[in-house]
Design a protein around this motif. Structure first.
Motif, PDB file in Angstrom:
ATOM      1  N   PRO A 198      40.432  36.798  -4.485  1.00  0.00           N
ATOM      2  CA  PRO A 198      39.058  37.258  -4.703  1.00  0.00           C
ATOM      3  C   PRO A 198      38.867  38.724  -4.270  1.00  0.00           C
ATOM      4  O   PRO A 198      39.554  39.218  -3.394  1.00  0.00           O
ATOM      5  N   GLU A 199      37.892  39.342  -4.900  1.00  0.00           N
ATOM      6  CA  GLU A 199      37.468  40.673  -4.488  1.00  0.00           C
ATOM      7  C   GLU A 199      36.283  40.543  -3.566  1.00  0.00           C
ATOM      8  O   GLU A 199      35.390  39.731  -3.799  1.00  0.00           O
ATOM      9  N   ILE A 200      36.295  41.397  -2.479  1.00  0.00           N
ATOM     10  CA  ILE A 200      35.264  41.295  -1.447  1.00  0.00           C
ATOM     11  C   ILE A 200      34.346  42.495  -1.553  1.00  0.00           C
ATOM     12  O   ILE A 200      34.789  43.637  -1.730  1.00  0.00           O
ATOM     13  N   SER A 201      33.040  42.267  -1.380  1.00  0.00           N
ATOM     14  CA  SER A 201      32.049  43.329  -1.362  1.00  0.00           C
ATOM     15  C   SER A 201      31.041  43.027  -0.264  1.00  0.00           C
ATOM     16  O   SER A 201      30.940  41.901   0.211  1.00  0.00           O
ATOM     17  N   TRP A 202      30.268  44.080   0.121  1.00  0.00           N
ATOM     18  CA  TRP A 202      29.290  43.983   1.217  1.00  0.00           C
ATOM     19  C   TRP A 202      27.947  44.530   0.738  1.00  0.00           C
ATOM     20  O   TRP A 202      27.874  45.401  -0.111  1.00  0.00           O
ATOM     21  N   ARG A 203      26.852  43.986   1.401  1.00  0.00           N
ATOM     22  CA  ARG A 203      25.515  44.509   1.154  1.00  0.00           C
ATOM     23  C   ARG A 203      24.632  44.153   2.331  1.00  0.00           C
ATOM     24  O   ARG A 203      24.975  43.298   3.152  1.00  0.00           O
ATOM     25  N   ARG A 204      23.497  44.877   2.446  1.00  0.00           N
ATOM     26  CA  ARG A 204      22.485  44.541   3.429  1.00  0.00           C
ATOM     27  C   ARG A 204      21.406  43.723   2.739  1.00  0.00           C
ATOM     28  O   ARG A 204      20.958  44.056   1.640  1.00  0.00           O
ATOM     29  N   THR A 205      21.004  42.652   3.408  1.00  0.00           N
ATOM     30  CA  THR A 205      20.035  41.756   2.754  1.00  0.00           C
ATOM     31  C   THR A 205      18.694  42.431   2.543  1.00  0.00           C
ATOM     32  O   THR A 205      17.912  42.039   1.674  1.00  0.00           O
ATOM     33  N   SER A 206      18.452  43.494   3.303  1.00  0.00           N
ATOM     34  CA  SER A 206      17.194  44.219   3.126  1.00  0.00           C
ATOM     35  C   SER A 206      17.208  45.099   1.895  1.00  0.00           C
ATOM     36  O   SER A 206      16.179  45.628   1.481  1.00  0.00           O
ATOM     37  N   GLY A 207      18.378  45.217   1.251  1.00  0.00           N
ATOM     38  CA  GLY A 207      18.500  46.062   0.078  1.00  0.00           C
ATOM     39  C   GLY A 207      18.708  47.545   0.392  1.00  0.00           C
ATOM     40  O   GLY A 207      18.900  48.355  -0.529  1.00  0.00           O
ATOM     41  N   ILE A 208      18.674  47.921   1.684  1.00  0.00           N
ATOM     42  CA  ILE A 208      18.882  49.335   2.054  1.00  0.00           C
ATOM     43  C   ILE A 208      20.355  49.683   1.840  1.00  0.00           C
ATOM     44  O   ILE A 208      21.247  48.953   2.324  1.00  0.00           O
ATOM     45  N   PRO A 209      20.657  50.725   1.088  1.00  0.00           N
ATOM     46  CA  PRO A 209      22.080  51.067   0.860  1.00  0.00           C
ATOM     47  C   PRO A 209      22.767  51.534   2.152  1.00  0.00           C
ATOM     48  O   PRO A 209      22.126  51.975   3.096  1.00  0.00           O
ATOM     49  N   PHE A 210      24.083  51.406   2.145  1.00  0.00           N
ATOM     50  CA  PHE A 210      24.858  51.845   3.306  1.00  0.00           C
ATOM     51  C   PHE A 210      24.848  53.383   3.394  1.00  0.00           C
ATOM     52  O   PHE A 210      24.959  54.065   2.373  1.00  0.00           O
ATOM     53  N   PRO A 211      24.728  53.926   4.619  1.00  0.00           N
ATOM     54  CA  PRO A 211      24.876  55.387   4.758  1.00  0.00           C
ATOM     55  C   PRO A 211      26.336  55.806   4.530  1.00  0.00           C
ATOM     56  O   PRO A 211      27.254  54.961   4.544  1.00  0.00           O
ATOM     57  N   LYS A 247      32.490  52.762   6.511  1.00  0.00           N
ATOM     58  CA  LYS A 247      33.835  52.783   5.930  1.00  0.00           C
ATOM     59  C   LYS A 247      34.277  51.364   5.612  1.00  0.00           C
ATOM     60  O   LYS A 247      34.000  50.429   6.372  1.00  0.00           O
ATOM     61  N   MET A 248      34.965  51.189   4.458  1.00  0.00           N
ATOM     62  CA  MET A 248      35.564  49.910   4.052  1.00  0.00           C
ATOM     63  C   MET A 248      37.073  50.006   4.219  1.00  0.00           C
ATOM     64  O   MET A 248      37.686  50.976   3.766  1.00  0.00           O
ATOM     65  N   LYS A 249      37.678  48.987   4.869  1.00  0.00           N
ATOM     66  CA  LYS A 249      39.116  49.012   5.116  1.00  0.00           C
ATOM     67  C   LYS A 249      39.734  47.681   4.714  1.00  0.00           C
ATOM     68  O   LYS A 249      39.040  46.666   4.587  1.00  0.00           O
ATOM     69  N   ASN A 250      41.063  47.688   4.581  1.00  0.00           N
ATOM     70  CA  ASN A 250      41.845  46.481   4.262  1.00  0.00           C
ATOM     71  C   ASN A 250      41.263  45.760   3.049  1.00  0.00           C
ATOM     72  O   ASN A 250      40.852  44.590   3.107  1.00  0.00           O
ATOM     73  N   SER A 251      41.222  46.485   1.925  1.00  0.00           N
ATOM     74  CA  SER A 251      40.701  45.939   0.649  1.00  0.00           C
ATOM     75  C   SER A 251      39.289  45.408   0.831  1.00  0.00           C
ATOM     76  O   SER A 251      38.934  44.318   0.348  1.00  0.00           O
ATOM     77  N   ASN A 252      38.452  46.112   1.544  1.00  0.00           N
ATOM     78  CA  ASN A 252      37.046  45.799   1.782  1.00  0.00           C
ATOM     79  C   ASN A 252      36.832  44.619   2.706  1.00  0.00           C
ATOM     80  O   ASN A 252      35.693  44.153   2.889  1.00  0.00           O
ATOM     81  N   ALA A 253      37.921  44.099   3.335  1.00  0.00           N
ATOM     82  CA  ALA A 253      37.769  42.944   4.222  1.00  0.00           C
ATOM     83  C   ALA A 253      37.112  43.341   5.530  1.00  0.00           C
ATOM     84  O   ALA A 253      36.546  42.485   6.217  1.00  0.00           O
ATOM     85  N   VAL A 254      37.176  44.616   5.905  1.00  0.00           N
ATOM     86  CA  VAL A 254      36.620  45.070   7.168  1.00  0.00           C
ATOM     87  C   VAL A 254      35.541  46.122   6.873  1.00  0.00           C
ATOM     88  O   VAL A 254      35.788  47.073   6.124  1.00  0.00           O
ATOM     89  N   LEU A 255      34.342  45.934   7.474  1.00  0.00           N
ATOM     90  CA  LEU A 255      33.242  46.884   7.380  1.00  0.00           C
ATOM     91  C   LEU A 255      33.122  47.568   8.756  1.00  0.00           C
ATOM     92  O   LEU A 255      32.979  46.885   9.770  1.00  0.00           O
ATOM     93  N   GLU A 256      33.211  48.942   8.785  1.00  0.00           N
ATOM     94  CA  GLU A 256      33.160  49.687  10.050  1.00  0.00           C
ATOM     95  C   GLU A 256      31.954  50.609  10.018  1.00  0.00           C
ATOM     96  O   GLU A 256      31.769  51.390   9.085  1.00  0.00           O
ATOM     97  N   ILE A 257      31.102  50.491  11.106  1.00  0.00           N
ATOM     98  CA  ILE A 257      29.901  51.326  11.219  1.00  0.00           C
ATOM     99  C   ILE A 257      30.102  52.215  12.448  1.00  0.00           C
ATOM    100  O   ILE A 257      29.926  51.747  13.589  1.00  0.00           O
ATOM    101  N   PRO A 258      30.481  53.496  12.277  1.00  0.00           N
ATOM    102  CA  PRO A 258      30.640  54.386  13.438  1.00  0.00           C
ATOM    103  C   PRO A 258      29.285  54.912  13.905  1.00  0.00           C
ATOM    104  O   PRO A 258      28.307  54.887  13.156  1.00  0.00           O
ATOM    105  N   ASN A 259      29.227  55.353  15.195  1.00  0.00           N
ATOM    106  CA  ASN A 259      28.037  55.983  15.773  1.00  0.00           C
ATOM    107  C   ASN A 259      26.808  55.114  15.498  1.00  0.00           C
ATOM    108  O   ASN A 259      25.812  55.540  14.906  1.00  0.00           O
TER     109      ASN A 259
END
Length: 781
Positions: A36-49, A53-65
């Motif tokens: 399967p292909e993996i994707s991420w979203r915020r339930t509030s609909g606000i786009p990611f800044p 960063k997406m890593k390991n074929s989008n399996a990991v979502l990293e939010i710095p600072n």
């Protein structure tokens, strides 16, 4: 297993605590076939800044600072062609962290304490305070702690506690409450304080006390009050403006609190202002000279004074630079053997206990100019070279002129050369060198001068050869003669290589019999060949010829020398001298006498005596020559008691003629090699009487025939020899002379060895008495 829809195997935790500015990581893992292909979203609909960063074929979502606006619900979705699946997690939230903390604090008794700590957290944290782990005499308002009028019992360790549903954090600090009487142990007044009359004096009163002490000032025994010139600051500092001699006194600061009283005292001394009485002045000086820069003052005797000098902003190091700089006790600066780098600003700094003064001067050092540069040959002929150059530094004195020098392989070092203009002034940077030799390799350099002197020479120009030319120098010293029969030998002084003016150099020799017109010429192509020999059977002996020699090279013939008269070779004398006689004169000398030759066809320049010991010793052969005017010669330097063979021949330039028949003579036996002994002398008035033991010759020595008394007078410059055949002599001496006397034995073989010198001083200065070992038996004083 075949194809099946995605299944998310890793679920989010109920909550993800996160600190502000940290890095938050969310992970989503799903099985499925196809993958399967993996994707991420915020339930509030606000786009990611953009920082996400997406890593390991989008399996990991990293939010710095991580910031407050990044909090919320995040959803992971896995999808393939068989279907899709999604998982939601709790929103990341803030864990409580302190944004302000408390720190260790020291207070005096009766002071107030206020501590505030703040923490960030979601939900907002609540605050509580602990003293030594328990609640104490504290007042809390909006999370801040305050204690009014602290006392000794308030000392301890305090903790601020911040808490929300996610956890609890602590911030701790120690409170120390002090109570002590005043003390000046760490900040006493200076025992003696000096101040310049007219200045402002500041005396600081800084007691250590808890609670803070109340201070007052005393001058002597009187309490000081504020006035127009006296200021008492709240912190205890005393200021006295425009001090005078009347302000000189002992000053005491008194400090007092509820626990006690303390004081500190210092004496104020008012000094007169320091004046500079002798200052350095701006000067111009020549390299190599020495100067003294004065710096002298008048000051209050109570002051300690120190002098220092700065040169171009740097303190002078008298140890390191002692070769050039020396400071006197009074403050003057001596600069010895001044160099160009000693030019600049000199500042004398005078430091006293109460003030610092300075005075300065500019020293301009003038020296010989620096070397010119870029000397170049712009154009060259057979006798001239046009030069150009760039000037060097004038070193403080304008350039007044230039001197041009040249060097060739034939000169010893650099030589000054003539130029046009004849005098090259300081504004001229070109000149034409004249009087050069053709076909010679030259180097040029330029020396600058100013009123100080000559500077260093420039670097040499590139080597440049002058053009070739016809020889302009004739050979000199044309002469000759000698040689063998039927030869005319001609010699001359060769033309130096630097005057040959080109390649293919050689000589032309021209000669003719005296009185004739036609010249015979011979060309000599090898310059080093000399002499030239002309052979012809028709040449008569010792016949005069007119001779001249010229020079040539590939450009043509040069001038001839002046005409000289040279004689052809002559024949040796044809006769031998007759009536040769010899006489043994001494152990080292034989006299030879002969009869002069009659007039013959050949020239006779003189006579030659040849002598030898015997035919088996060829290395003993000797020769003595004498001019034709003499018919007698003394052969010297011979061995004693030895037989010599001698013969005589006439000679001229062709060599010696036939020798006379050899005759022999035997040198005398050698004189005794012993000096007269037992010399005794007496002095009566100005008469010196001497006598000695006779010298007796041995069998191998010549018989003694007498004695020679040698007097040296007038500091040994005047020598007089007095012969005698006796062993005694009387001498009349001058009273105003010094004498040195020696005695020698005389024999047929010559003079013997001299006795030890006898010194006679001036009779007018001394009374002479012979030494005891040499005094005559009848002489008693």
């Amino acid at each position: 297993m075949g194809e099946y829809e995605p299944k998310i195997e890793v679920h989010f935790p109920d909550s993800v605590p996160a600190a502000k500015e940290s890095v938050v990581t969310l992970e989503c893992f799903a099985l499925g076939n196809p993958v399967p292909e993996i994707s991420w979203r915020r339930t509030s609909g606000i786009p990611f800044p953009s920082k996400v960063k997406m890593k390991n074929s989008n399996a990991v979502l990293e939010i710095p600072n991580f910031q407050q606006e990044d909090a919320g619900m995040y959803e992971c979705m896995a999808e393939n062609r068989r279907g899709k699946n999604a998982a939601r997690g709790q929103e990341p939230h803030f864990q409580s962290i302190f944004k302000s903390t408390i720190t260790d604090t020291v207070l005096s008794i009766e002071e107030n304490l206020f501590w505030e700590c703040k923490a960030n957290g979601k939900p907002k944290p609540s605050y509580s305070w602990l003293k030594n782990g328990e609640q104490g005499r504290i007042q809390i308002e909006n999370g801040a702690l305050s204690i009014a009028v602290v006392n000794l019992s308030d000392s301890g360790v305090y903790q601020c506690v911040a808490e929300n549903k996610h956890g609890i954090i602590y911030s701790g600090a120690q409170l120390m409450v002090l109570a002590s009487p005043p003390s000046f142990s760490r900040s006493p007044l200076r025992t003696l304080l000096k101040a310049r009359s007219g200045s402002e004096v500041t005396l600081e009163c800084e007691p250590q006390a808890s609670p803070p002490a109340i201070t007052l000032w005393k001058k002597g025994n009187e309490i000081l009050q504020r006035s127009e010139r006296i200021t008492l600051l709240p912190n205890g500092t005393l200021k006295i403006a425009n001090v005078t001699r009347r302000d000189a006194a002992s000053y005491t600061c008194v400090a007092k609190n509820q626990f006690g009283t303390a004081s500190t005292t210092g004496r104020l001394l008012i000094t007169e202002p320091t004046r500079i009485t002798m200052r350095p002045t701006n000067m111009e000086i020549i390299v190599g000279e020495s100067i003294v820069l004065p710096c002298q003052i008048a000051c209050d005797p109570a002051l300690d004074v120190s002098f220092s000098w700065a040169f171009n902003g740097q303190l002078v190091d008298f140890q390191r630079d002692g070769d050039h700089f020396e400071r006197s006790i009074s403050g003057d600066l001596m600069v010895r053997n001044i160099q160009l780098n000693h030019g600049g600003k000199y500042v004398c700094v005078i430091d006293t206990d109460v003030e610092s003064l300075s005075t300065s001067a500019i020293l301009v050092v003038k020296g010989p100019p620096g070397p010119p540069d870029k000397v170049a040959v712009e154009e060259i002929t057979d006798s001239t070279a046009q030069l150009s150059w760039t000037p060097g530094r004038d070193n403080g004195s304008p350039i007044t002129g230039y001197i041009i020098q040249a060097r060739t392989p034939f000169t010893v070092g650099w030589q000054a050369v003539d130029s046009v203009p004849e005098v090259v002034n300081g504004n001229t940077l070109t000149a034409t060198v004249v009087g050069l030799n053709a076909w010679v390799e030259y180097e040029f350099r330029v020396v600058t001068r100013n009123i100080v002197g000559l500077g260093e020479p420039s670097p040499a120009s590139a080597k440049t050869r002058t053009e070739d030319a016809i020889p302009d120098t004739a050979p000199t010293d044309v002469e000759g003669g000698g040689g063998t029969k039927t030869e005319l030998v001609i010699t001359w002084e060769p033309v130096p290589e630097e005057l040959q003016n080109g390649e293919g150099f050689g000589y032309i020799v021209a000669f003719r019999p005296v009185g004739t017109v036609t010249w015979t010429r011979a060309v000599i192509s090898t310059p080093g060949v000399a002499p030239y020999v002309f052979r012809n059977d028709t040449i008569p002996p010792f016949a005069p010829f007119d001779v001249k020699v010229g020079a040539y090279n590939n450009r043509g013939e040069g001038p001839f020398s002046s005409i000289a008269t040279v004689y052809s070779a002559e024949e040796v004398p044809s006769l031998a001298p007759k009536r040769v006689r010899t006489r043994s004169v001494s152990a080292v000398q034989i006299e030879v006498i002969w009869e002069a030759l009659p007039v013959i066809a050949e020239r006779v320049l003189g006579y030659e005596v040849v002598y030898w010991e015997d035919d088996t010793k060829p290395d003993t052969v000797g020769k003595v020559r004498i001019s034709e005017n003499y018919k007698l010669v003394n052969v010297t330097g011979l061995r004693a008691n030895t037989v010599y063979y001698l013969c005589v021949a006439a000679f001229n330039t062709a060599g010696p003629g036939p020798q006379s028949a050899a005759i022999n003579a035997t040198t005398k036996k050698p004189p005794p090699d012993r000096a007269p002994l037992n010399i005794q002398w007496t002095m009566i008035g100005s008469t010196l009487t001497m006598h000695w033991d006779a010298v007796v010759a041995m069998e191998t020595e010549s018989r003694v025939t007498g004695y020679l008394v040698v007097l040296r007078r007038h500091r040994y410059n005047d020598i007089n020899a007095i012969p005698t055949n006796k062993t005694t002599v009387e001498l009349s001496l001058s009273a105003n002379d010094n004498y040195l006397i020696q005695i020698k034995a005389v024999s047929e073989g010559g003079e013997g060895v001299g006795s030890e010198p006898i010194h006679i001083q001036k009779l007018s200065e001394f009374t002479l008495v012979p030494p005891p070992s040499r005094r005559s038996p009848k002489d008693h004083g």
